[in-house]
Design a protein around this motif. Structure first.
Motif, PDB file in Angstrom:
ATOM      1  N   THR A 130      -0.171  19.634   1.976  1.00 27.54           N
ATOM      2  CA  THR A 130      -0.325  19.369   3.399  1.00 27.54           C
ATOM      3  C   THR A 130      -1.622  19.941   3.935  1.00 27.54           C
ATOM      4  O   THR A 130      -2.215  20.849   3.341  1.00 27.54           O
ATOM      5  N   PRO A 150      11.329  12.876  -0.664  1.00 25.73           N
ATOM      6  CA  PRO A 150      10.015  12.866  -0.005  1.00 25.73           C
ATOM      7  C   PRO A 150       9.103  13.983  -0.514  1.00 25.73           C
ATOM      8  O   PRO A 150       7.894  13.782  -0.653  1.00 25.73           O
ATOM      9  N   THR A 196       1.848  16.603   8.143  1.00 29.15           N
ATOM     10  CA  THR A 196       2.812  17.370   8.932  1.00 29.15           C
ATOM     11  C   THR A 196       2.719  18.844   8.544  1.00 29.15           C
ATOM     12  O   THR A 196       2.920  19.188   7.379  1.00 29.15           O
ATOM     13  N   VAL A 206      11.307  16.279   7.410  1.00 28.14           N
ATOM     14  CA  VAL A 206      11.219  14.919   6.883  1.00 28.14           C
ATOM     15  C   VAL A 206      11.632  13.933   7.977  1.00 28.14           C
ATOM     16  O   VAL A 206      12.632  14.136   8.654  1.00 28.14           O
ATOM     17  N   ASN A 218       8.847   7.065   8.657  1.00 27.92           N
ATOM     18  CA  ASN A 218       7.750   7.264   9.606  1.00 27.92           C
ATOM     19  C   ASN A 218       6.420   7.109   8.873  1.00 27.92           C
ATOM     20  O   ASN A 218       6.100   7.866   7.969  1.00 27.92           O
ATOM     21  N   ARG A 219       5.652   6.121   9.271  1.00 19.45           N
ATOM     22  CA  ARG A 219       4.388   5.842   8.595  1.00 19.45           C
ATOM     23  C   ARG A 219       3.227   6.634   9.188  1.00 19.45           C
ATOM     24  O   ARG A 219       2.146   6.687   8.595  1.00 19.45           O
ATOM     25  N   GLN A 261       7.827  12.918  -3.932  1.00 14.66           N
ATOM     26  CA  GLN A 261       6.798  11.887  -3.775  1.00 14.66           C
ATOM     27  C   GLN A 261       5.473  12.500  -3.339  1.00 14.66           C
ATOM     28  O   GLN A 261       4.403  12.134  -3.845  1.00 14.66           O
ATOM     29  N   ALA A 262       5.529  13.430  -2.371  1.00 17.67           N
ATOM     30  CA  ALA A 262       4.305  14.068  -1.888  1.00 17.67           C
ATOM     31  C   ALA A 262       3.638  14.873  -2.999  1.00 17.67           C
ATOM     32  O   ALA A 262       2.408  14.880  -3.119  1.00 17.67           O
ATOM     33  N   THR A 287       1.971  12.516  -5.442  1.00 18.27           N
ATOM     34  CA  THR A 287       0.759  11.980  -4.816  1.00 18.27           C
ATOM     35  C   THR A 287      -0.376  12.997  -4.865  1.00 18.27           C
ATOM     36  O   THR A 287      -1.550  12.640  -5.017  1.00 18.27           O
ATOM     37  N   THR A 324       3.541  11.954   7.682  1.00 14.33           N
ATOM     38  CA  THR A 324       3.976  12.103   6.297  1.00 14.33           C
ATOM     39  C   THR A 324       3.891  13.576   5.923  1.00 14.33           C
ATOM     40  O   THR A 324       3.361  14.389   6.694  1.00 14.33           O
TER      41      THR A 324
END
Length: 402
Positions: free
Chosen positions: A179, A16, A156, A144, A148-149, A19-20, A23, A152
C-alpha cells in the motif's frame, strides 16, 4: 519458489489480501480455515497462480513463511459477538509450526483486546515462543470493500498496531510493500477499535438514512432529492443511501457480550436496519392494494439478490428475508440476478427468470433490491407493471421509490 507470505483464511478478507500481495510480487501461500471462501473468476485465479500464488497442501508449509496473516471469518456468535472459532483453529494450526522471527498479523474483525488476550496465548502456548521477543504480533483492520474499483488495497491506507514498537515496524515493513500509506496505531487494541469504529460508523449512518426514508415517504418528500442536494455541502456531511436492509460480512459490533457495556447508538442502529426488510414488505403490500391486488397469489419478481452490486456474494443479503416474508403472505416469488444462477429459500429453489423484461411484464410487482450494472432501469421501468425501487436507481417518476 518458497512463499514469503501465508494468508490463513481465503474468505472475504483473505482473498483480497492475497491478490494484492501477488500483484506486488510477493510469493503467497493460501490456507483455508473452513468451507467459506471468496469468489474468484477463472481469469483472476489464473493471474494469481501465474503471479506466485498457491494453495497449501499441508499445514507444515505455514512454518516456512516470514509473514502469516490470519484472515479467518468471524460471523456473529450466539451472544451477538464475533465467533472466534475459526480464528482459534487458525492460531492453533499456525502455532504448531511457528518459527522465531515470524511476523503474525490478525486482520479478522474482532473485539478490542482479542489480539493480546485471545490470540497471543494460543500462539505462545502452541509454539513455546514469546510474542514481542521471539516473534512479532500485530493487528490490522482489513478495510476491504469488495467490488470497489476506486479504492483497492494499493491506495487504501493500512492501520497497524503491534504488541511492541518492533512488532509494529515489522508489520509496517510488510504492508508498505502492498500500500501507498501505513498508519501506526498506539497498539493492537487501538487498531482493533479502528475496525469497530469504522464498521459501526457505516451501520449508524445507514440506519439514520433508513429512518429518513420511512419519514420522508410519510411526509411525501423525495428523500433521494434531499440527499442529492445535501451532498453538495463540502464539509460536515457524507452521503449514505437507504436500502432494503444491510448485508455483507462486516456486521455492526456491539460490546455488550464482551465488556457488559452496550453501545446504545449501535444497538438502536441494528434495530432500525433489521426492520427494513419488513418495511419493504409493507410498502410492497400497500402498492399491490392500491392497484386492486392482494399479496396473496401475487406474482412478485425480485431483482438482484446479492448484498452488493455486481458481486455474487449473498452474505446476510436482505433478499432472503424479503423472499421469506413474501412467501408467508402467499405471494408467488421469482427472481433475476445475473450473478446468481440458482437460489434457495426455505430449502426450496426459487424460480429464476430467464428473460428479464418478459418476467417484469408478467409480474404483478417487481422489486429492485440490488442495482447491478447490467440492469437497464429505464427499459425495466417501462416494461414492469408495478416497480418498487429500494435503491433510488430508477429515473425520477419511473418507479415507486423506497
Amino acid at each position: 519458489m518458497p512463499a514469503d507470505l501465508a494468508v490463513i483464511g481465503l474468505g472475504p478478507y483473505g482473498l483480497p489480501l492475497a491478490q494484492a500481495a501477488v500483484t506486488a510480487g510477493i510469493p503467497t501461500l493460501g490456507y483455508r480455515t473452513g468451507p467459506e471462501a471468496g469468489s474468484l473468476s477463472p481469469a483472476e485465479l489464473r493471474r494469481m497462480l501465474s503471479g506466485g500464488f498457491r494453495h497449501a497442501t499441508s499445514p507444515a508449509e505455514l512454518g516456512r513463511v516470514r509473514t502469516a496473516v490470519i484472515c479467518a471469518p468471524t460471523p456473529p456468535g450466539a451472544d451477538g459477538g464475533p465467533d472466534l472459532s475459526q480464528v482459534e483453529a487458525a492460531a492453533r494450526t499456525l502455532a504448531a509450526r511457528l518459527r522465531p522471527h515470524t511476523t503474525v498479523i490478525l486482520e479478522s474483525p474482532v473485539h478490542p483486546g482479542t489480539t493480546e488476550d485471545f490470540l497471543r496465548p494460543l500462539l505462545e502456548e502452541g509454539s513455546g515462543l514469546r510474542a514481542g521477543r521471539d516473534f512479532h504480533l500485530a493487528y490490522s483492520p482489513s478495510r476491504v470493500d469488495p467490488g470497489n474499483r476506486d479504492f483497492t488495497p494499493a491506495n487504501t491506507p493500512k492501520v497497524i498496531g503491534g504488541l511492541t514498537p518492533a512488532c509494529t515496524e515489522s508489520a509496517a515493513a510488510f504492508y508498505s510493500r502492498l500500500t501507498d500509506k501505513v498508519v501506526r496505531a498506539r497498539g493492537p487494541r487501538e487498531a482493533e477499535t479502528v475496525q469497530l469504529l469504522e464498521t459501526n460508523y457505516r451501520h449508524v449512518n445507514i440506519a439514520l438514512v433508513n429512518e429518513m426514508a420511512v419519514l420522508c415517504h410519510e411526509l411525501g418528500v423525495d428523500l433521494w432529492d434531499v440527499i442529492r442536494c445535501a451532498e453538495t455541502k463540502p464539509f460536515g456531511f457524507q452521503a449514505f443511501r437507504p436500502g432494503p436492509g444491510v448485508g455483507g460480512h462486516a456486521t455492526a459490533r456491539d460490546l455488550t457480550g464482551h465488556t457488559g457495556r452496550s453501545l446504545r447508538m449501535v444497538e438502536l442502529a441494528q434495530q432500525v436496519n433489521h426492520q427494513m426488510p419488513r418495511y419493504v414488505i409493507q410498502r410492497a403490500a400497500a402498492l399491490l392494494n392500491e392497484h386492486g391486488k392482494s399479496a396473496r397469489g401475487a406474482r412478485v419478481l425480485l431483482l438482484g439478490v446479492t448484498y452488493k452490486p455486481d458481486l455474487a456474494d449473498q452474505q446476510a443479503t436482505p433478499a432472503q428475508e424479503i423472499a421469506v416474508r413474501l412467501m408467508q403472505l402467499g405471494a408467488s416469488v421469482s427472481y433475476h440476478d445475473p450473478h446468481i444462477p440458482s437460489w434457495n429459500v426455505l430449502d426450496r429453489p426459487v424460480p429464476r427468470a430467464d428473460s428479464l423484461y418478459e418476467a417484469a411484464a408478467d409480474a404483478d410487482l417487481t422489486i429492485l433490491l440490488q442495482q447491478h450494472r447490467t440492469y437497464d432501469l429505464q427499459g425495466l421501468s417501462v416494461k414492469a407493471q408495478l416497480l418498487l425501487d429500494t435503491r433510488g436507481a430508477t429515473p425520477t417518476g419511473a418507479a415507486h421509490r423506497l
